[in-house]
Write an enzyme that holds these catalytic residues in place. Structure first.
Site, PDB file in Angstrom:
ATOM      1  CE  LYS A 253       3.466   0.198   5.062  1.00 35.08           C
ATOM      2  NZ  LYS A 253       2.295   0.134   4.171  1.00 35.08           N
TER       3      LYS A 253
ATOM      4  NE  ARG B 121       4.890  -7.927   9.792  1.00 35.63           N
ATOM      5  CZ  ARG B 121       3.727  -7.391   9.437  1.00 35.63           C
ATOM      6  NH1 ARG B 121       2.642  -7.718  10.091  1.00 35.63           N
ATOM      7  NH2 ARG B 121       3.652  -6.522   8.460  1.00 35.63           N
TER       8      ARG B 121
ATOM      9  CD  GLU C 236      -2.641   1.444   2.500  1.00 34.21           C
ATOM     10  OE1 GLU C 236      -2.283   0.847   3.533  1.00 34.21           O
ATOM     11  OE2 GLU C 236      -3.611   2.217   2.444  1.00 34.21           O
TER      12      GLU C 236
END
Length: 582
Positions: free
Chosen positions: A296, A286, A36
């Site tokens: 983030k 992850r 994204e």
RNA sequence: UGCCUCAUGGUGUAAUGGUAGCACAAGUGACUCUGAAUCACUUUGUCUAGGUUCGAAUCCUGGUGAGGCAGCCA
């Protein structure tokens, strides 16, 4: 191609791909990397990039770079640009040939090489019209409805993981009414949040994502890519699986937190007329790295609060930060392969990353001499005007890299750490009356020390054994230590930024404390260093090792006569490790 | 106490019913004109209790522990 790039890894996802190919489920492997555009890529993304591009490359497939841009309020072109640049930098020379972009101007997604003029990444937002049509198809099939519940009511009706949901009162609207309301949603008749489009699945499902999940929400907002064309935007679950389908993705690989979404991914594709074979989703763990934060939100906070200089601060785990620091893409790839791919959610020791970086740099970084914290040395048996050039190897074990000449004179600078008046046992650098070799040069003996008013040693008076020069008559004389040096009148000045881990604890975001309290106050130290003159010609194409000091890379904003170097990573140091313990 | 997932040295990962291996880290030594690199060696492991089997890290059952999921974020 490096060894790392040629050894094909094996893991459960590659096993699935391999089996699917063997069973003829897909004619070609098509993966995708779907960030994204709401932040910068970090080393966690690098793991995913290496997985998706690596699989495409190993199975003769392709990999699409796709912006997963369905939320206009959070995304920005700034991020699509950085993401595109970072991905291409990471895979350059390794998987360029499997990277696919969207063909310019084509209404249908068509994969082309990024080299094609006008090619740009794929965008989920390019599929909004098609996604809308799929939504209408679902409505007509009685499998989606327009819901007027407020956000708060929607939450309440959804129930909880251990508590069944309650059906929305709007659940049984007629197809005609749903069609009409959805059209009016699109036409902009309703304000943000007034209505949603929801799939009609099962409010009693044990999986909360199947309790009539939202497909579309109203957002009167300008989108960075589609502009003002839309005021309704699809949500992730609806957009992602269908984007995969539209692009002909064979294997849709994502992280573990999407595991519970998989039944929804499958439901949407099974209840719509989509091309077969359809894509399937697989999940892996992850990356978590010790001494690092990866979310983030936290990285954004470090930038916004000025804890670092920006997204590309060399201490950041971002791809652009590591690039600026001097970490080679090959080292990042080698790291990604060395950690493997599993469903186990663990924490990888950052030492593994550091090892990958050192291994690559040791093989490729040009050797140079430079002194970070200078101590004057005067060679009293050399005339004031003595000047000569000493030959120095650029890359040990690689004669092809050649050699260079380093100026040598009566006045030298050595590292303060390389002299001790009262050394501990096994210290084999310079001491009063002791001898040491100057790398590529002579053996010198320390005859006397000069002190300033406070008693601090500010200069060493030494004599050089003129026959001991590299290649000279007594060049084979054994002295225990070899130190680096520069000729004082010839050295260039440079700002050197010494970076260390940004955090001082292995898991900065563990527990309930604030991760900022674990920031390492010494993560950046700046020194004015003295370097051999050849470094005035340093470029961003090369990486350097200051011998006995560490690996360095010219800062991208460095300019002029006094360059700026970033320390990528120090050399391993078993001496200070031993003394620290003692 | 709903659903999903996971559990192998300190850390990460391999072994797909047949000798528990690799890497990092740690330690010892050799070598060294980088206390780097290189080389040799060493330490440390199958969460637990049952079951199936000639044989289980692997298959089955129970337990324990960890992670994820209740955004109109992705």
């Amino acid at each position: 191609m490096t060894t790392a790039d040629s050894v094909p890894p094996s893991d459960f996802i590659r096993d699935i791909v391999s089996a699917d190919l063997a069973a003829g489920k897909h004619s070609q492997v098509v993966t995708r990397f779907p960030p994204e555009p709401n932040g910068y890529l970090h080393i966690g993304h690098a793991k995913s990039i290496c997985l998706n591009f690596g699989i495409a490359r190993e199975f003769n497939g392709v990999c699409h770079l796709r912006m997963d841009d369905t939320n206009p309020t959070k995304e920005d072109v700034e991020y699509v640009e950085s993401i595109t640049e970072d991905v291409q930098w990471l895979i350059r020379g390794w998987a360029d040939h499997v990277l696919r972009f969207k063909k310019p101007g084509s209404g249908r997604p068509e994969a082309v090489s990024p080299a094609e003029a006008g090619a740009e990444p794929f965008y989920a937002s390019d599929y909004f019209e098609r996604l809308h049509d799929y939504a209408v198809e679902l409505i007509k099939a009685g499998k989606a409805y327009v819901c007027d519940l407020t956000p708060e009511e929607t939450d309440r009706y959804r129930g909880a993981p251990d508590k069944e949901g309650i059906p929305s009162p709007y659940r049984d609207r007629s197809v005609e009414e749903n069609l009409d309301l959805f059209a009016r949603m699109r036409a902009g008749e309703f304000p943000d949040g007034a209505r949603t489009l929801r799939a009609k699945i099962d409010m009693a499902s044990r999986n909360v994502w199947l309790r009539d999940p939202l497909l579309y929400r109203i957002r009167h907002a300008e989108h960075h890519h589609s502009g003002r064309q839309w005021c309704i935007y699809p949500l992730y679950d609806f957009a992602h699986c269908l984007s995969d389908s539209v692009e002909g993705i064979s294997h849709s690989i994502c992280t573990l937190e999407f595991e519970v979404h998989r039944p929804l991914y499958d439901w949407i594709l099974e209840n719509l007329q989509v091309p077969q074979p359809r894509p399937h989703q697989y999940e892996f763990a992850r990356l978590n790295l010790s001494y690092t934060v990866m979310s983030k939100r936290k990285l954004m906070q470090l930038v916004r609060e000025g804890r670092v200089s920006g997204w590309d601060d060399p201490r950041m785990p971002t791809i652009c930060g590591m690039r600026r620091r001097g970490v080679p893409a090959e080292a990042l790839r080698q790291f990604a392969f060395s950690i493997g791919v599993t469903k186990y959610n663990g924490v990888t020791d950052v030492a593994v990353l550091e090892h990958s970086i050192r291994t690559h740099l040791n093989q490729h970084a040009l050797r140079r001499l430079g002194v970070l914290r200078p101590l004057k040395v005067t060679l009293t048996n050399l005339p004031e005007n003595h000047s000569e050039q000493l030959a120095a190897i650029n890359l040990p074990d690689n004669p092809e890299a050649g050699s260079r000449l380093i100026p040598f004179s009566r006045h030298l600078l050595i590292e303060q750490d390389d002299f001790m008046e009262i050394p501990p046992p096994k210290f084999f650098r310079l001491r009063p009356g002791g001898e040491v070799r100057l790398k590529y040069g002579y053996i010198i003996r320390c005859d006397d020390v000069v002190r300033d008013a406070s008693g601090t040693v500010v200069e060493l008076l030494c004599t050089a054994d003129l026959d001991s020069k590299t290649g000279g008559a007594t060049s084979n004389r054994k002295v225990k230590g070899t130190i680096h040096w520069v000729s004082a009148p010839d050295a260039i000045r440079a700002q050197v930024r010494l970076y260390e881990r940004l955090f001082s604890v292995p898991e900065p975001d563990a527990g309930d404390g604030n991760f900022l309290q674990h920031l390492n106050p010494d993560s950046l130290q700046t020194v004015e260093a003295f370097l051999e003159p050849s470094l005035a010609a340093a470029t961003l194409e090369e990486r350097y090792q200051l011998e006995r000091v560490g690996y360095f890379y010219l800062d991208k904003e460095s300019q002029g006569q006094n360059p700026v170097f970033n320390r990528t990573i120090s050399l391993k140091d078993s001496w200070s490790k031993g003394t620290a313990k003692a």
